[in-house]
Design a protein around this motif. Structure first.
Motif, PDB file in Angstrom:
ATOM      1  N   VAL A  21      -0.141   5.495  -2.867  1.00  0.00           N
ATOM      2  CA  VAL A  21      -0.707   4.749  -3.983  1.00  0.00           C
ATOM      3  C   VAL A  21      -1.284   3.406  -3.527  1.00  0.00           C
ATOM      4  CG1 VAL A  21      -0.245   3.832  -6.294  1.00  0.00           C
ATOM      5  CG2 VAL A  21       1.037   5.831  -5.470  1.00  0.00           C
ATOM      6  N   ASP A  22      -2.519   3.158  -3.895  1.00  0.00           N
ATOM      7  CA  ASP A  22      -3.162   1.864  -3.673  1.00  0.00           C
ATOM      8  C   ASP A  22      -2.578   0.841  -4.656  1.00  0.00           C
ATOM      9  OD1 ASP A  22      -5.261   0.051  -2.734  1.00  0.00           O
ATOM     10  OD2 ASP A  22      -6.186   0.403  -4.685  1.00  0.00           O
ATOM     11  N   PHE A  23      -2.899  -0.430  -4.457  1.00  0.00           N
ATOM     12  CA  PHE A  23      -2.335  -1.483  -5.313  1.00  0.00           C
ATOM     13  C   PHE A  23      -3.414  -2.204  -6.126  1.00  0.00           C
ATOM     14  CE2 PHE A  23       0.259  -5.477  -5.896  1.00  0.00           C
ATOM     15  CZ  PHE A  23       1.271  -4.867  -6.608  1.00  0.00           C
ATOM     16  N   ASP A  24      -4.315  -2.933  -5.450  1.00  0.00           N
ATOM     17  CA  ASP A  24      -5.348  -3.708  -6.150  1.00  0.00           C
ATOM     18  C   ASP A  24      -6.357  -2.790  -6.829  1.00  0.00           C
ATOM     19  OD1 ASP A  24      -4.974  -6.706  -5.407  1.00  0.00           O
ATOM     20  OD2 ASP A  24      -4.661  -5.628  -3.525  1.00  0.00           O
ATOM     21  N   THR A  48      -5.704  -0.446  -8.774  1.00  0.00           N
ATOM     22  CA  THR A  48      -5.039   0.813  -9.115  1.00  0.00           C
ATOM     23  C   THR A  48      -3.798   0.551  -9.955  1.00  0.00           C
ATOM     24  OG1 THR A  48      -5.868   1.890  -7.105  1.00  0.00           O
ATOM     25  CG2 THR A  48      -3.936   2.874  -8.152  1.00  0.00           C
ATOM     26  N   ILE A  49      -2.929  -0.308  -9.463  1.00  0.00           N
ATOM     27  CA  ILE A  49      -1.703  -0.669 -10.176  1.00  0.00           C
ATOM     28  C   ILE A  49      -1.828  -2.041 -10.831  1.00  0.00           C
ATOM     29  CG2 ILE A  49       0.772  -1.107  -9.937  1.00  0.00           C
ATOM     30  CD1 ILE A  49      -0.083   1.839  -9.665  1.00  0.00           C
ATOM     31  N   VAL A  50      -2.449  -2.985 -10.144  1.00  0.00           N
ATOM     32  CA  VAL A  50      -2.640  -4.330 -10.707  1.00  0.00           C
ATOM     33  C   VAL A  50      -4.124  -4.608 -10.917  1.00  0.00           C
ATOM     34  CG1 VAL A  50      -0.482  -5.298  -9.862  1.00  0.00           C
ATOM     35  CG2 VAL A  50      -2.487  -5.324  -8.371  1.00  0.00           C
ATOM     36  N   ASP A  51      -4.404  -5.413 -11.912  1.00  0.00           N
ATOM     37  CA  ASP A  51      -5.777  -5.651 -12.361  1.00  0.00           C
ATOM     38  C   ASP A  51      -6.365  -6.864 -11.645  1.00  0.00           C
ATOM     39  OD1 ASP A  51      -8.000  -5.116 -13.825  1.00  0.00           O
ATOM     40  OD2 ASP A  51      -7.239  -5.915 -15.717  1.00  0.00           O
ATOM     41  N   SER A  95      -1.733  -0.511   0.781  1.00  0.00           N
ATOM     42  CA  SER A  95      -2.747  -1.465   0.331  1.00  0.00           C
ATOM     43  C   SER A  95      -3.380  -2.168   1.519  1.00  0.00           C
ATOM     44  CB  SER A  95      -2.103  -2.511  -0.583  1.00  0.00           C
ATOM     45  OG  SER A  95      -3.009  -3.556  -0.873  1.00  0.00           O
ATOM     46  N   ALA A  96      -4.666  -2.478   1.393  1.00  0.00           N
ATOM     47  CA  ALA A  96      -5.355  -3.248   2.422  1.00  0.00           C
ATOM     48  C   ALA A  96      -4.979  -4.726   2.373  1.00  0.00           C
ATOM     49  CB  ALA A  96      -6.870  -3.092   2.264  1.00  0.00           C
ATOM     50  N   SER A  97      -4.370  -5.159   1.287  1.00  0.00           N
ATOM     51  CA  SER A  97      -3.998  -6.567   1.138  1.00  0.00           C
ATOM     52  C   SER A  97      -2.826  -6.924   2.045  1.00  0.00           C
ATOM     53  CB  SER A  97      -3.622  -6.882  -0.310  1.00  0.00           C
ATOM     54  OG  SER A  97      -4.742  -6.759  -1.156  1.00  0.00           O
ATOM     55  N   ALA A  98      -2.742  -8.192   2.388  1.00  0.00           N
ATOM     56  CA  ALA A  98      -1.654  -8.675   3.247  1.00  0.00           C
ATOM     57  C   ALA A  98      -0.316  -8.555   2.530  1.00  0.00           C
ATOM     58  CB  ALA A  98      -1.909 -10.124   3.634  1.00  0.00           C
ATOM     59  N   GLY A  99       0.720  -8.272   3.305  1.00  0.00           N
ATOM     60  CA  GLY A  99       2.044  -8.102   2.740  1.00  0.00           C
ATOM     61  C   GLY A  99       2.532  -9.305   1.966  1.00  0.00           C
TER      62      GLY A  99
END
Length: 214
Positions: free
Chosen positions: A14-17, A19-22, A113-117
């Motif tokens: 599951v992706d995050f940005d 997908t789960i958060v707006d 996610s591609a975003s930093a931890g």
């Protein structure tokens, strides 16, 4: 919307940005917002200049074009701190928690996610989302692109033993990358893909609008 059956999947990546958060509207405007915070007016071509840049490259662009009196390291730190301040203000998508609960009924759920931890931590804690993910892979941990799908293959290698994964994404480039690796994709509607949904029908198994998820 295509009807979907989750019972045949044993792993949900599951992706995050978006997908789960707006957060995608924030990411789109983060550089102009940063410049405004410095009382500077972005140049007319800014979106064209930064559209394909990483956050690190954007900070270097800002330093070169707007504040050359600062060092690259100073601007990197300023930009990242600004991103973190904005990121914590973002909201979770409607029914996202409900969807994650549903995934957990059928298989293992991991966040990729591609975003930093360090950024993910902010919203994972804010919305108490850690309990829905058995593993978390961030851009700072797994430096492999989603664009050609090799990032998903790495996840499958790390999550050995799962035979039927489902990729859950919003970004068109990531959807196509997963499709090219012959992986099923559930596309979550978002501002990032709203103008590409007709095309994404070709690359996705399912498309879901979380606002309509019952």
């Amino acid at each position: 919307m295509k009807q979907f059956d989750l019972s045949k999947y044993d792993l949900f990546i599951v992706d995050f940005d978006g997908t789960i958060v707006d957060t995608m509207e924030m990411w789109k405007n983060i550089c102009p917002m940063f410049l405004h915070s410095l009382n500077m007016v972005p140049k007319d071509d800014i979106f064209k200049r930064i559209s394909s840049l990483t956050n690190l490259e954007i900070s270097h662009y800002v330093r070169d074009e707007y504040i050359p009196e600062y060092s690259y390291q100073e601007v990197e730190e300023m930009f990242f701190n600004f991103i973190k301040e904005q990121y914590v203000k973002q909201d979770i998508k409607n029914n996202a928690t409900k969807l994650l609960k549903e995934f957990n009924k059928y298989g293992k759920v991991v966040l990729y996610s591609a975003s930093a931890g360090i950024l993910l931590d902010v919203l994972l804690d804010k919305f108490e989302l850690r309990k829905y993910f058995q593993n978390i892979y961030s851009g700072s941990d797994l430096k492999i692109t989603k664009k050609d799908g090799t990032g998903y293959l790495k996840i499958l290698e790390l999550e050995d033993g799962y035979k039927c994964p489902l990729i859950v994404e919003d970004a068109p480039h990531a959807v196509i990358g997963a499709f090219n690796q012959k992986l099923d994709v559930l596309v979550i509607k978002d501002v990032s893909n709203i103008n590409h949904l007709e095309e994404l029908e070709k690359y996705s198994k399912y498309i879901l609008d979380l606002n309509e998820y019952i």
